[in-house]
Write a protein that holds these residues in place. Structure first.
Motif, PDB file in Angstrom:
ATOM      1  N   TYR A  70       0.761  -1.473   0.047  1.00  0.00           N
ATOM      2  CA  TYR A  70       0.062  -0.139   0.078  1.00  0.00           C
ATOM      3  C   TYR A  70       0.665   1.282  -0.051  1.00  0.00           C
ATOM      4  N   LEU A  71       0.726   1.896  -1.156  1.00  0.00           N
ATOM      5  CA  LEU A  71       1.311   3.322  -1.232  1.00  0.00           C
ATOM      6  C   LEU A  71       0.348   4.552  -1.039  1.00  0.00           C
ATOM      7  N   PRO A  72       0.394   5.176  -0.123  1.00  0.00           N
ATOM      8  CA  PRO A  72      -0.724   6.381   0.030  1.00  0.00           C
ATOM      9  C   PRO A  72      -0.653   7.251  -1.027  1.00  0.00           C
ATOM     10  N   TYR A  73      -1.584   7.396  -1.484  1.00  0.00           N
ATOM     11  CA  TYR A  73      -1.933   8.670  -2.591  1.00  0.00           C
ATOM     12  C   TYR A  73      -3.047   9.285  -2.091  1.00  0.00           C
ATOM     13  N   ASP A  74      -2.962  10.721  -2.481  1.00  0.00           N
ATOM     14  CA  ASP A  74      -4.036  11.568  -1.969  1.00  0.00           C
ATOM     15  C   ASP A  74      -4.637  12.075  -3.455  1.00  0.00           C
ATOM     16  N   GLU A  75      -6.140  11.661  -3.808  1.00  0.00           N
ATOM     17  CA  GLU A  75      -6.430  12.353  -5.277  1.00  0.00           C
ATOM     18  C   GLU A  75      -6.618  13.806  -5.063  1.00  0.00           C
ATOM     19  N   GLU A  76      -6.998  14.328  -4.204  1.00  0.00           N
ATOM     20  CA  GLU A  76      -7.240  15.850  -4.104  1.00  0.00           C
ATOM     21  C   GLU A  76      -6.096  16.547  -4.121  1.00  0.00           C
ATOM     22  N   THR A  77      -4.934  16.026  -3.724  1.00  0.00           N
ATOM     23  CA  THR A  77      -3.654  17.075  -3.935  1.00  0.00           C
ATOM     24  C   THR A  77      -2.983  16.600  -4.887  1.00  0.00           C
ATOM     25  N   GLY A  78      -3.085  15.054  -5.245  1.00  0.00           N
ATOM     26  CA  GLY A  78      -2.457  14.471  -6.193  1.00  0.00           C
ATOM     27  C   GLY A  78      -0.861  14.291  -5.872  1.00  0.00           C
ATOM     28  N   ILE A  79      -0.593  14.116  -4.661  1.00  0.00           N
ATOM     29  CA  ILE A  79       0.655  13.679  -3.942  1.00  0.00           C
ATOM     30  C   ILE A  79       0.733  12.446  -3.285  1.00  0.00           C
ATOM     31  N   ASN A  80       1.681  11.803  -2.788  1.00  0.00           N
ATOM     32  CA  ASN A  80       1.909  10.983  -2.069  1.00  0.00           C
ATOM     33  C   ASN A  80       1.977  11.384  -0.496  1.00  0.00           C
ATOM     34  N   PRO A  81       0.812  11.285   0.274  1.00  0.00           N
ATOM     35  CA  PRO A  81       0.840  11.798   1.583  1.00  0.00           C
ATOM     36  C   PRO A  81       2.245  11.033   2.329  1.00  0.00           C
ATOM     37  N   GLN A  82       2.717  11.773   3.270  1.00  0.00           N
ATOM     38  CA  GLN A  82       3.898  11.197   3.994  1.00  0.00           C
ATOM     39  C   GLN A  82       3.367  10.044   4.780  1.00  0.00           C
ATOM     40  N   ASP A  83       2.308   9.931   5.233  1.00  0.00           N
ATOM     41  CA  ASP A  83       1.695   8.923   5.825  1.00  0.00           C
ATOM     42  C   ASP A  83       0.099   8.773   5.888  1.00  0.00           C
ATOM     43  N   ASP A  84      -0.679   7.925   6.421  1.00  0.00           N
ATOM     44  CA  ASP A  84      -1.900   8.046   6.309  1.00  0.00           C
ATOM     45  C   ASP A  84      -2.801   9.120   6.703  1.00  0.00           C
ATOM     46  N   SER A  85      -2.248   9.734   7.920  1.00  0.00           N
ATOM     47  CA  SER A  85      -2.915  10.775   8.562  1.00  0.00           C
ATOM     48  C   SER A  85      -2.105  12.188   8.161  1.00  0.00           C
ATOM     49  N   PHE A  86      -1.211  12.318   7.529  1.00  0.00           N
ATOM     50  CA  PHE A  86      -0.470  13.466   7.504  1.00  0.00           C
ATOM     51  C   PHE A  86      -1.274  14.586   7.052  1.00  0.00           C
ATOM     52  N   LEU A  87      -2.018  14.311   5.871  1.00  0.00           N
ATOM     53  CA  LEU A  87      -2.621  15.554   5.434  1.00  0.00           C
ATOM     54  C   LEU A  87      -3.978  16.027   6.391  1.00  0.00           C
ATOM     55  N   GLN A  88      -4.237  15.059   7.368  1.00  0.00           N
ATOM     56  CA  GLN A  88      -5.432  15.749   8.320  1.00  0.00           C
ATOM     57  C   GLN A  88      -4.978  16.449   9.117  1.00  0.00           C
ATOM     58  N   LYS A  89      -3.873  16.645   9.387  1.00  0.00           N
ATOM     59  CA  LYS A  89      -3.046  17.474  10.531  1.00  0.00           C
ATOM     60  C   LYS A  89      -3.083  19.067  10.271  1.00  0.00           C
ATOM     61  N   LYS A  90      -3.033  19.546  11.120  1.00  0.00           N
ATOM     62  CA  LYS A  90      -3.100  21.139  11.048  1.00  0.00           C
ATOM     63  C   LYS A  90      -1.831  21.565  10.201  1.00  0.00           C
ATOM     64  N   VAL A  91      -1.861  22.735   9.616  1.00  0.00           N
ATOM     65  CA  VAL A  91      -0.671  23.118   8.848  1.00  0.00           C
ATOM     66  C   VAL A  91       0.068  24.293   9.514  1.00  0.00           C
ATOM     67  N   TRP A  92       1.265  24.146   9.845  1.00  0.00           N
ATOM     68  CA  TRP A  92       2.120  25.169  10.467  1.00  0.00           C
ATOM     69  C   TRP A  92       2.568  26.283   9.483  1.00  0.00           C
ATOM     70  N   ASP A  93       2.258  27.426   9.531  1.00  0.00           N
ATOM     71  CA  ASP A  93       2.573  28.520   8.829  1.00  0.00           C
ATOM     72  C   ASP A  93       4.149  28.612   9.292  1.00  0.00           C
ATOM     73  N   LEU A  94       5.137  28.095   8.342  1.00  0.00           N
ATOM     74  CA  LEU A  94       6.534  28.314   9.008  1.00  0.00           C
ATOM     75  C   LEU A  94       7.056  29.778   8.888  1.00  0.00           C
ATOM     76  N   THR A  95       6.254  30.599   8.286  1.00  0.00           N
ATOM     77  CA  THR A  95       6.882  31.866   8.150  1.00  0.00           C
ATOM     78  C   THR A  95       6.757  32.607   9.557  1.00  0.00           C
ATOM     79  N   THR A  96       5.656  32.092  10.102  1.00  0.00           N
ATOM     80  CA  THR A  96       5.445  32.783  11.620  1.00  0.00           C
ATOM     81  C   THR A  96       6.351  32.157  12.768  1.00  0.00           C
TER      82      THR A  96
END
Lengths: 754, 754
Positions: free
Chosen positions: B539-565
């Motif tokens: 099983y190789l995780p792939y997300d249709e919506e973003t068209g990327i391979n998520p780092q793991d099963d739940s990576f994309l459901q986590k909060k995004v940290w604006d690194l510039t802040t």
């Protein structure tokens, strides 16, 4: 007669350590393990200890790899003194259970008298026989007071009896040099600062190594017959020797008074210790026994629990409730430790055990105690906020997973600090208290503030994802799966917490009591709206295929571990498998989703609960003592009577039968509360919701009947179920609309349903 | 002239500690930090150390909470002796860089000569001027041999010069009493057992406290001019004093010979130490310098790297490669530590850094060294199997996350043992070596066995779920997200590992070389089929919506940290946020999925890789030194030339410019290998696959040209790219079909593409 008695108890290592726990004396403030006054032989191990609830030192808790925010200092409950020591010499022969001949031996716990008794008939190596009776009491009437009444009766001789009574201040916590797991912990936490003898009372004052707390122990030996006495100060100790001539059949009694005071409660420590000792001595001993009885009579009357037709279970249930009243702290400086005051397991820490397993009993039968438990959480609210900051949160309060004075003590965060649900548990217990009492004053004074600060934590912890509110990287109650996303228990409890933060605000506002809360929390209508929205959009995992609520997002994709294949010597799993290996399986240490289905049953339909129960039952090892009681309750809810009964029995007997093989380290207080819950919430079907009081009393077929008594709003209600009927009696208070077996009734005086 | 030189270097604390690292001398066996022979003032800190690669003691690594299988003992590389000490007294005035007047100072690393030089022109407080030149060399020709050539020249006087040269056996590893994080680690790991002086050579033999290893250091001082000398034994040390009269302009030279031997390589320790010292002394010093030059000439010739038009970058790249040859172990008892032999950071442990960042350089330019690195992994295979059992697995080998002698040293398993990918990394490096060399003998001797045992690990680790093979509860390279399910990097690497276990079996079978493997592993065709099936169904995780391979099963459901802040004082995140808090965000310490897209680029189409790169770039902090080089390579692959160049620059300059602010603790060897990879795999577009050799050399617009040289099968190939052309030259070996810029060519002698 509420007695638990064992005769001819084995004198081997395991049983002695076990009995030290089972027969310990405590009153919620102090606890004394039931060590033999005269000690064991040198090669035998003993956890000899006297503890004060909430009295601690800081201890280092080094991390193998240092990471930001990891706990490196914990609190540990201290053994504060040894005032148990009493040695008897019969014409020069030292009494020992391991020499000479023990002709009879009995240990009894009298749960009406609030005392324990050890009776021994002993023949010395040279053939002299004595009867020894030792009664012990940790007074509920005077909390710092512990008494040993030591009686010696020469049976077949007259002669010299020497008694040597010790008071040792230089004590340490238990450690076993043969056990590499605890050897590193040996540390002199308590340093004796002064020893005084005044009016034949010895006082030893000590200070902790790091927490800057003090304790003073005082001992007075009172002999029933005059003799030659001498008091000697030794290194960190005081010894009193008595020599008297006792005739055959004559009873010599030593009343050994102990007072233990700490600087947490007694800022003028030495004066207050003296005052307490004076108070103890100035009252007749029988009056103390009467006060003890009276306290317990009221305790038993308030819960009025009774199981008819199963003596052993009835005894076990009473034993468990007795331990709860022995264990629960009676002031806001203390709470209920996981092992009560019966041993050093879990280092005297307080866990979620209190709110979810023990507080319900007090909420229903002894409100002052329940209120005090909430006040304790309120006193540590600032530490909970600080803990939230340590965990990275910009707002809210994260209650520590394990603590004494408020700072987090968990050294392994995946199974510790990650258990965010504890903040929800604290919130839940406040709501439960409110629903049972309608006590707006408690909400105003502290409850609502805790609800707001815990709600804020969920807001900072979670995040919206594709329209739903998710809570990631937390650990639910089940420690066999850690750092998961959307643990069902956590999410459904967070939802409840958020909603009740809002409700409590409106309740106080409507009552015109809101100003304090706004001042203390700066809460705004806007923030409350955010709470409501998150609650409404809370993501609760549900799996279509199985029709259950998965424990978390990924639980169902893990391997299934066929529990029947686990050999006995590999149980419990946590002692035999690397945690990461366990995490990789669908295996539960304890009830998790099933617990959620009990406490918040309306979040799902009954069919889902039924399927969840069936699913999780197959994968739960019950390696935690907090598990079977919950399974019993939910089995009752689902009409699975045999299962309910079986799980109940496992819970009820856990300590008395030492089924987890670790009662020597202390009783399992949470399970004891759980036993109560399995009767009242399980068999009795009690629920207290916003909609009112619900009862659904069913009778296990093995019993003839059972009874319990609860407080609800201004009422005291007795519930009695026999094979013939269910009789609900309003003992005090105003009439109530209640729901019984799914129908609404008005309880005016008595309701009998056949 | 490959030189790195600094003049008038600052004499402050930070710069001195940094220079101790930057100018250290090492040869892969021993390493000596560039401490001033005469020391610093008392109030200045110094990490003064001499290390042997793979020489360790066991050290306790207590866990705050003890859980089954957690590491409680680690290995730590030891400071084995201090043979650097040389003090000079000019007519009674002690030379110090911090007293008198320093008229000039230069430090030089000569990467052709393999020596460092410190030149000082110093005027004493009383006005006497001396020139001091100190040359140091860790010999590549005689690994236990370290030399200090110390020259003193009176410039404006004639007079007495006293030299005091010390040899100290009683040494400890660095600890800083002001830094609570390391204070607990102060421990005397090495105990001096004997001190001898024979023929003016001093020998100090010491033994480790727990690992039962011994080390012997030998020192001989040879003076160019006769004087009065005295050798004195002291507590755990030997001191030699020399007094001579030196005329103005005359050069007095001390040749201080050090031999360091350990019992890991030299079972007859004291004899072999003596033999090595005799060998060092019996050869003329200039001959040693010549051997050193010759060794390095061959090293530079084999990689022939050159950047034209950017002197600073060319210097940085050469510096980095020089550190690799200084750091890499030359025997199967050692590997490459994360900090080389330049400091004590990471305690001399070996990580996946070797296989994924450094081994490629040696595979392409110095096969014997690469082969040796594989042999090291083979020697610890049994420990890797044992580690798999500790982690609960019934079969397979789990390479330890960090180790010296083979046992796991990681004290925090979520970011340690959970990085199962290391077993895949080891497997990957073996396959890479095979593809570059077609060396079946290595597969037969050890490689295939490692491939089989690591493949077995994946089978035991993963499980089928709804038709796909899942791998749960692992940590990928990115340590800002731990204990996840289906980490893309891990899964795609496991797939490759499983397939190559099967392929290597068939390769050996076809060559008639299979019997050893079957005997050692009991591998069956059936098990191979299971490998193949798991690989096919990985099983190789792939997300249709973003068209990327998520780092793991739940990576994309986590909060995004604006690194510039993130404010500068909160970087790197791991030092300022609780790990659990970080885990809750889509934030990466380093390349993870992006690294997978480099090493196994054919697993996804280019569009997915492009989208993944863009996605992860936004959430990556590059807090790990292993990150920017990979981003550079993949940017090159995607034609993002500016990004590729910028990331390359960050990688190349990391240590020389101390951009991570911790070079004082040692160099970042992995990043140094990564700099090389960013040129050869990045700008050069090199890939070696089953289908053959691929090149795609692009020229950064800031450069005039660049060149590198590699070994491929039996060929040595030079690749040179200028603005005008790409010139590929077959220097040795048979003609090859190769792919350049997407076209296939036959390389017979030279290929020039305009």
């Amino acid at each position: 007669m509420l007695k638990y008695e064992i005769k001819d108890f084995p004198l081997d290592q395991d049983n002695l350590m076990l009995a030290e726990t089972l027969f310990h004396n405590a009153n919620g403030y102090l606890g004394v393990r039931s060590n033999f006054e005269e000690g064991y032989p040198k090669n035998m191990d003993s956890i000899r200890g006297e503890y004060i609830n909430g009295f601690y030192d800081f201890a280092s808790s080094p991390q193998a790899e240092k990471l930001c925010g990891l706990v490196e200092e914990k609190q540990t409950m201290l053994n504060v003194a040894d005032t148990q020591g009493i040695e008897i010499y019969i014409e020069g022969e030292r009494f020992s259970m391991f020499e000479g001949e023990v002709l009879g031996r009995t240990r009894t716990l009298d749960m009406e008298a609030g005392t324990t008794l050890r009776e021994v008939l002993w023949r010395s190596p040279k053939g002299k026989t004595v009867r020894i009776e030792i009664k012990r009491m940790a007074s509920f009437a005077l909390l710092p007071f512990f008494l040993i009444e030591y009686k010696v009766t020469p049976v077949d001789f007259s002669g010299e009896v020497k008694i040597c009574s010790t008071h040792i201040g230089k004590v340490m916590n238990y450690f076993n040099p043969n056990d590499p797991r605890v050897a590193g912990e040996s540390f002199e936490h308590l340093l004796v600062e002064s020893i005084e003898v005044n009016n034949d009372v010895s006082y030893i004052s000590s200070k902790t190594s790091k927490s800057d707390l003090c304790v003073c122990s005082a001992v007075k030996n009172v002999f029933s017959k005059e003799g030659k006495t001498e008091i000697v100060k030794e290194d960190g100790a005081v010894k009193e020797e008595y020599i008297g001539f006792i005739s055959q059949g004559e009873v010599l009694t030593l009343y050994k008074y102990t007072i233990l005071c700490d600087s947490v409660r007694y800022p003028n420590l030495s004066n207050e210790t003296k005052e307490n000792m004076e108070q103890a001595l100035s009252t007749d001993i029988n009056e103390w026994y009467e006060k003890q009885k009276a306290y317990l009579a009221s305790f038993w009357e308030n819960c009025a629990i009774d199981i008819v037709g199963k003596k052993d279970l009835n005894e076990a249930v009473h034993y468990n409730l007795y331990q709860l009243i022995q264990s629960v702290g009676k002031d806001p400086f203390s709470n209920i430790t996981a092992k009560g005051l019966s041993g050093e397991g879990y280092e005297g820490h307080y866990f979620w055990d209190t709110e979810m397993y023990m507080q319900p009993f007090f909420t229903l039968t002894a409100r002052d105690i329940a209120k005090n438990l909430i006040r304790y959480r309120y006193t540590i609210l600032e530490y909970a906020k600080e803990n939230a900051r340590i965990l990275g949160h910009k707002k809210g309060a994260a209650y520590p997973w394990r603590t004494i004075m408020g700072k987090e003590c968990s050294g392994f965060f995946p199974a510790g600090s990650a258990q965010y649900h504890i903040s929800g548990d604290v919130a839940y217990s406040i709501v439960s208290y409110y629903l049972a009492t309608k006590d707006l004053e408690l909400l105003r004074g502290c409850g609502a503030q805790v609800l707001i600060e815990t709600a804020r934590l969920w807001m900072d912890l979670g995040n919206y994802y594709r329209g739903k509110f998710h809570i990631n990287e937390v650990t639910g109650p089940d420690e066999y799966t850690c750092l998961v996303n959307n643990n069902y228990y956590t999410n459904v409890l967070a939802q409840y917490n958020l909603r009740w933060a809002v409700k409590s605000f409106h309740l106080l506002k409507e009552a015109g009591l809101i100003s304090d809360l706004i001042e203390k929390t700066q809460i705004t209508e806007e923030e409350l709206k955010e709470f409501e929205e998150a609650a409404d959009k809370m993501y609760l995992p549900y799996d279509e295929e199985t029709g259950i609520n998965p424990q978390d997002d990924s639980f169902l994709q893990k391997k299934v571990w066929d529990l029947t294949t686990i050999p006995e010597d590999k149980k419990p799993l946590l002692l035999h498998y690397h945690p990461m290996y366990i995490y990789r399986y669908q295996v539960c240490k304890q009830a998790d989703t099933v617990l959620a289905h009990f406490i918040l049953e309306d979040a799902q339909d009954l069919e889902t609960i039924r399927k969840s129960f069936a699913y999780y039952e197959k994968v739960t090892t019950h390696d935690s003592s907090l598990s079977t009681c919950i399974y019993s309750i939910v089995a009752s809810r689902l009409g699975l009577e045999d299962k309910a009964y079986e799980y109940f029995g496992e819970s009820a007997k856990l300590d008395l039968f030492n089924t987890h093989k670790n009662t020597k380290d202390g009783i399992h207080t949470a399970n004891m509360g759980g036993t109560y819950m399995a009767i009242v919430y399980g068999f009795g079907g009690l629920r207290i919701k916003e909609e009112g009081l619900f009862l659904n009393p069913h009778l296990p077929k093995q019993w003839e009947g059972y009874q319990f008594r609860i407080l609800f709003e201004d009422a005291k209600i007795n519930v009695k179920r026999t094979q013939a009927e269910c009789r609900i009696t309003l003992l005090e208070g105003s009439k109530k609309n209640i729901h019984v077996y799914g129908k609404e009734y008005c309880l005016e005086k008595e309701l009998v349903i056949y």
